[in-house]
Design an enzyme around this catalytic site. Structure first.
Site, PDB file in Angstrom:
ATOM      1  CG  ASP A  14      28.232 -31.855  14.416  1.00 37.53           C
ATOM      2  OD1 ASP A  14      28.429 -33.071  14.219  1.00 37.53           O
ATOM      3  OD2 ASP A  14      29.028 -30.969  14.050  1.00 37.53           O
ATOM      4  CG  ASN A  62      25.932 -36.953   7.516  1.00 34.52           C
ATOM      5  OD1 ASN A  62      24.969 -36.478   8.118  1.00 34.52           O
ATOM      6  ND2 ASN A  62      27.153 -36.418   7.632  1.00 34.52           N
TER       7      ASN A  62
HETATM    8  C1  IPE Z   1      25.899 -31.904  10.085  1.00 31.87           C
HETATM    9  O1  IPE Z   1      26.922 -32.517  10.792  1.00 31.87           O
HETATM   10  C2  IPE Z   1      24.857 -32.920   9.729  1.00 31.87           C
HETATM   11  C3  IPE Z   1      24.083 -33.434  10.845  1.00 31.87           C
HETATM   12  C4  IPE Z   1      24.157 -33.056  12.080  1.00 31.87           C
HETATM   13  C5  IPE Z   1      23.129 -34.449  10.502  1.00 31.87           C
HETATM   14  P1  IPE Z   1      28.260 -33.021  10.064  1.00 31.87           P
HETATM   15  O2  IPE Z   1      29.111 -33.580  11.138  1.00 31.87           O
HETATM   16  O3  IPE Z   1      27.919 -33.905   8.937  1.00 31.87           O
HETATM   17  O4  IPE Z   1      28.825 -31.661   9.486  1.00 31.87           O
HETATM   18  P2  IPE Z   1      30.305 -31.240   9.117  1.00 31.87           P
HETATM   19  O5  IPE Z   1      30.852 -32.326   8.242  1.00 31.87           O
HETATM   20  O6  IPE Z   1      31.054 -31.116  10.403  1.00 31.87           O
HETATM   21  O7  IPE Z   1      30.178 -29.926   8.426  1.00 31.87           O
HETATM   22  C1  IPE Z   2      26.177 -35.818  14.227  1.00 37.11           C
HETATM   23  O1  IPE Z   2      27.272 -36.284  14.932  1.00 37.11           O
HETATM   24  C2  IPE Z   2      25.321 -36.919  13.663  1.00 37.11           C
HETATM   25  C3  IPE Z   2      25.418 -37.059  12.211  1.00 37.11           C
HETATM   26  C4  IPE Z   2      26.054 -36.267  11.396  1.00 37.11           C
HETATM   27  C5  IPE Z   2      24.748 -38.194  11.619  1.00 37.11           C
HETATM   28  P1  IPE Z   2      28.632 -36.611  14.213  1.00 37.11           P
HETATM   29  O2  IPE Z   2      28.636 -38.066  13.872  1.00 37.11           O
HETATM   30  O3  IPE Z   2      28.891 -35.697  13.082  1.00 37.11           O
HETATM   31  O4  IPE Z   2      29.646 -36.337  15.384  1.00 37.11           O
HETATM   32  P2  IPE Z   2      31.106 -35.742  15.251  1.00 37.11           P
HETATM   33  O5  IPE Z   2      30.973 -34.418  14.558  1.00 37.11           O
HETATM   34  O6  IPE Z   2      31.905 -36.729  14.443  1.00 37.11           O
HETATM   35  O7  IPE Z   2      31.575 -35.606  16.660  1.00 37.11           O
HETATM   36 MG    MG Z   3      29.838 -33.911  12.925  1.00 36.63          MG
END
Ligand code: IPE
Ligand code: IPE
Ligand code: MG
Length: 237
Positions: A14, A62
């Site tokens: 993340d 996602n």
């Molecule tokens: C969790 O991250 C999913 C992945 C890293 C693939 P998210 O960014 O989707 O999670 P939330 O929304 O902050 O809980």
């Molecule tokens: C994790 O990074 C990757 C996925 C969930 C696909 P994020 O895209 O959630 O990054 P932040 O949380 O917005 O910084």
């Molecule tokens: Mg995230």
């Protein structure tokens, strides 16, 4: 201090979006940087001889993201899998077995085909299993397992009172693998976000404010050092 190597490490990758935004880049560029970190950490974990690693790359939730971001992520998966085909010999030397972990419904067929090929071709490489969690949700995974059990009950193969926890575990994508000993979540968030919710009943957690693209092999060393000091009791004394 003697180090205890976790058998299974989970990575919630993340923070890519925030990493990019803080540099004036697009979120997609953050995902490219995150994929590079994944490559590096995955190779390092294989070199250390970790039995299983699970990388959470895309959740069932996602899909809510803007279509352009979802498309960019799918392109990253495609590129990685095509590149893995070229690096087949190297991955074989490392003993890396690749495993798709997630719902198939809703995924582009060509990506599933690439995953299937990678999985079949690496099936005999059993030193490290790398689970790539794409279109993955812990609740959906449990639901699958429960539906399979329900079918066996309906067919008269099994009685409801004979259903066991092990049967539920055996129907998950991680069947046959150790449960995650430790789950790493970067980016300052301290939540599970539907990741291996069944398997993590007794997992240790490791958090850092660092964003995933900034996560290094030294950080993984630190995780293992910290893990070695944890006192896991599993409900005992
Ligand atoms: C969790 O991250 C999913 C992945 C890293 C693939 P998210 O960014 O989707 O999670 P939330 O929304 O902050 O809980
Ligand atoms: C994790 O990074 C990757 C996925 C969930 C696909 P994020 O895209 O959630 O990054 P932040 O949380 O917005 O910084
Ligand atoms: Mg995230």
């Amino acid at each position: 201090m003697s180090l205890v190597l976790p058998e299974h490490i989970g990575f919630i990758m993340d923070g890519n979006g925030r990493w990019a935004t803080s540099r004036g880049l697009s979120r997609s560029e953050g995902h490219i940087a995150g994929a590079n970190t994944f490559r590096e950490i995955c190779e390092y974990g294989c070199d250390l001889g970790i039995k299983s690693m699970t990388f959470y790359a895309f959740s069932t939730e996602n899909w809510k993201r803007p279509p352009a971001e979802v498309a960019a992520l799918m392109n990253i998966f495609r590129d990685y899998l095509l590149e893995a085909q070229e690096r087949k010999a190297e991955n074989a030397r490392k003993g890396m077995h690749m495993h798709y972990m997630g719902e198939r419904d809703g995924m582009p067929q060509d990506i599933l085909d690439l995953f299937d090929t990678a999985e079949i071709e690496s099936a005999h490489q059993t030193r490290t299993t790398v689970n790539i969690a794409v279109n993955y949700g812990g609740r959906a995974e449990i639901l699958h397992s429960v539906k399979d059990i329900a079918k066996r009950v309906q067919q008269g193969e099994l009685k409801p009172e004979d259903i066991t926890e092990d049967m539920i575990s055996a129907g998950l994508y991680t069947a046959g693998q150790p449960e995650p000993d430790i789950i790493i979540r970067p980016s300052g968030e301290q939540r599970i976000s539907n990741f291996m919710i069944w398997q993590s009943a007794y997992s240790e957690f490791w958090y850092t404010d660092k964003l995933w693209p900034d996560f290094t092999t030294e950080d993984l060393d630190k995780v293992i050092e910290d893990y070695s000091k944890r006192n896991r009791r599993f409900g005992g004394v």
